[in-house]
Design an enzyme around this catalytic site. Structure first.
Site, PDB file in Angstrom:
ATOM      1  CG  HIS A  74       6.210   2.965   1.453  1.00  0.00           C
ATOM      2  ND1 HIS A  74       4.736   3.215   1.783  1.00  0.00           N
ATOM      3  CD2 HIS A  74       6.426   2.326   2.593  1.00  0.00           C
ATOM      4  CE1 HIS A  74       4.021   2.512   2.656  1.00  0.00           C
ATOM      5  NE2 HIS A  74       5.165   1.905   3.299  1.00  0.00           N
ATOM      6  CB  SER A 131      -0.027   6.480   7.593  1.00  0.00           C
ATOM      7  OG  SER A 131      -0.552   5.280   7.905  1.00  0.00           O
ATOM      8  CB  ALA A 149      -0.897   0.032   1.220  1.00  0.00           C
ATOM      9  CG  LEU A 150       4.353   0.467  -1.651  1.00  0.00           C
ATOM     10  CD1 LEU A 150       5.451   0.095  -2.768  1.00  0.00           C
ATOM     11  CD2 LEU A 150       5.315   0.277  -0.409  1.00  0.00           C
ATOM     12  CG  HIS A 151       2.579   6.177   1.646  1.00  0.00           C
ATOM     13  ND1 HIS A 151       3.579   6.717   2.062  1.00  0.00           N
ATOM     14  CD2 HIS A 151       2.078   5.443   2.557  1.00  0.00           C
ATOM     15  CE1 HIS A 151       3.862   6.157   3.378  1.00  0.00           C
ATOM     16  NE2 HIS A 151       2.925   5.292   3.645  1.00  0.00           N
ATOM     17  CD  GLN A 199       8.684  -0.632  12.193  1.00  0.00           C
ATOM     18  OE1 GLN A 199       7.891  -1.502  12.270  1.00  0.00           O
ATOM     19  NE2 GLN A 199       9.068   0.152  11.109  1.00  0.00           N
ATOM     20  CG  ASP A 205       6.248   3.130  11.870  1.00  0.00           C
ATOM     21  OD1 ASP A 205       5.156   2.936  12.398  1.00  0.00           O
ATOM     22  OD2 ASP A 205       6.197   3.087  10.380  1.00  0.00           O
ATOM     23  NE  ARG A 239      -3.086   0.669  10.716  1.00  0.00           N
ATOM     24  CZ  ARG A 239      -2.215   0.295  11.045  1.00  0.00           C
ATOM     25  NH1 ARG A 239      -1.208   1.021  10.965  1.00  0.00           N
ATOM     26  NH2 ARG A 239      -1.983  -1.303  11.486  1.00  0.00           N
TER      27      ARG A 239
HETATM   28  O1  PAF Z   1       7.089  -0.441   9.160  1.00  0.00           O
HETATM   29  C1  PAF Z   1       6.315  -1.444   8.338  1.00  0.00           C
HETATM   30  O2  PAF Z   1       5.872  -1.223   7.455  1.00  0.00           O
HETATM   31  C2  PAF Z   1       6.373  -2.879   9.169  1.00  0.00           C
HETATM   32  O3  PAF Z   1       6.616  -2.827  10.406  1.00  0.00           O
HETATM   33  C3  PAF Z   1       7.537  -3.518   8.382  1.00  0.00           C
HETATM   34  C4  PAF Z   1       9.284  -3.040   9.177  1.00  0.00           C
HETATM   35  C5  PAF Z   1       7.729  -3.806   7.015  1.00  0.00           C
HETATM   36  C6  PAF Z   1       7.802  -5.060   9.128  1.00  0.00           C
HETATM   37  O4  PAF Z   1       6.542  -5.670   8.709  1.00  0.00           O
END
Ligand code: PAF
Length: 283
Positions: A37, A185, A32-34, A153, A150, A187
């Site tokens: 990404h 995002s 679901a690239l934007h 993360q 993130d 989402r």
């Molecule tokens: O940030 C994300 O899209 C996900 O958490 C990742 C790093 C691709 C792992 O599934």
């Protein structure tokens, strides 16, 4: 651009590039690239000979089944975008390929994973570490690119690389925002027009809080953000924490850290969104 779906095919392909002495980058995604990404991928293309983008909606990092089922899946459009920006390989495996057997590994990144997303989404970061480590083993990249949206993360992946002694450079890339400020995002596509309008309050509040913070205490700044979000119908705040950007632990005063980051999570209708803002330090 090649699209492969098995670890074996991927390994064979990458071995040939490696034998030619080419540098390899990985940009892990859930599709679901934007434009956010795209900015990671564009940077990876500039800095490496070969760029692998993985597209895999990882079930083990979803603590909510509905969230997993509703997560947008747009492989064809994703591949069009990736081909345009010069990606070498798309790795789009099925769930059985990445999890031929249950992954029983349990990671601990305490105290990084006990707060914020770690507290609100039990098991989330364990699932992220499971899949990202598998992707690192499959690709053996020289560099891997992650977005700072993130924020937690990114810190946890750096810690995972340290714990597992992996030889990969982790590159964090700045948040990409829509022209009106909303952090990009996957989402966002789930928001109704009305919710999309309300979601604007998030970035607007965070940016306003930057000016507010210059004249006010940390506690007052936190309340400023909390009040703005709680005062907007349709937004439901999960947390707003101002943390040290390295330890991710809450700080009480601005003087407590050289790197202060405000991290927010909230529901806009049924859609959970996160964002963050740097008050002090960082790159
Ligand atoms: O940030 C994300 O899209 C996900 O958490 C990742 C790093 C691709 C792992 O599934």
């Amino acid at each position: 651009m090649k699209v492969v779906s098995t670890v074996k095919e991927l390994g064979m392909l990458l071995d040939t590039y490696r034998c030619e002495g080419k540098s390899i980058a990985l940009v892990p995604t859930m599709g679901a690239l934007h434009a956010g990404h795209a900015s990671l991928v564009e940077r990876a293309v500039l800095e490496n000979d070969v760029v692998v983008v993985s597209i895999f909606v990882n079930p083990t990092q979803f603590n909510d089944k509905n969230d997993l089922n509703n997560y947008p899946r747009t492989l064809e459009a994703d591949c069009v975008l990736l081909e345009r920006v010069g990606v070498t390989v798309v790795f789009a495996p099925a769930v059985e390929e990445m999890y031929p057997a249950e992954d029983t590994r349990v990671f601990s990144f305490a105290p990084l994973d006990t707060v914020m997303e770690g507290a609100c989404r039990p098991g989330h970061f364990n699932g992220v570490a499971q899949i990202v480590s598998k992707l690192f083993y499959a690709v053996e990249p020289d560099r891997a690119y992650f977005g700072e949206k993130d924020f937690q993360q990114l810190a946890i992946i750096r810690e995972m690389v340290r714990q597992l002694s992996l030889d990969v450079e982790i590159i964090g890339c700045p948040i990409v925002r829509e022209p009106d400020g909303l952090a990009m995002s996957s989402r966002n596509t789930l928001l109704s027009a009305d919710e999309r309008e309300r979601a604007l309050v998030i970035s607007r509040t965070l940016f306003d809080s930057l000016a507010f913070a210059k004249e006010n205490t940390l506690a007052a700044t936190r309340v400023f953000v909390e009040n703005a979000i709680n005062g907007t119908p349709g937004l439901e705040l999960e947390y707003y924490q101002i943390v040290d950007g390295n330890t991710l632990q809450e700080i009480a005063e601005w003087e407590d850290s050289d790197f202060a980051v405000g991290c927010i999570a909230l529901f806009c209708g049924k859609v959970r969104l996160i964002d963050n803002i740097k008050y002090k330090g960082g790159k």
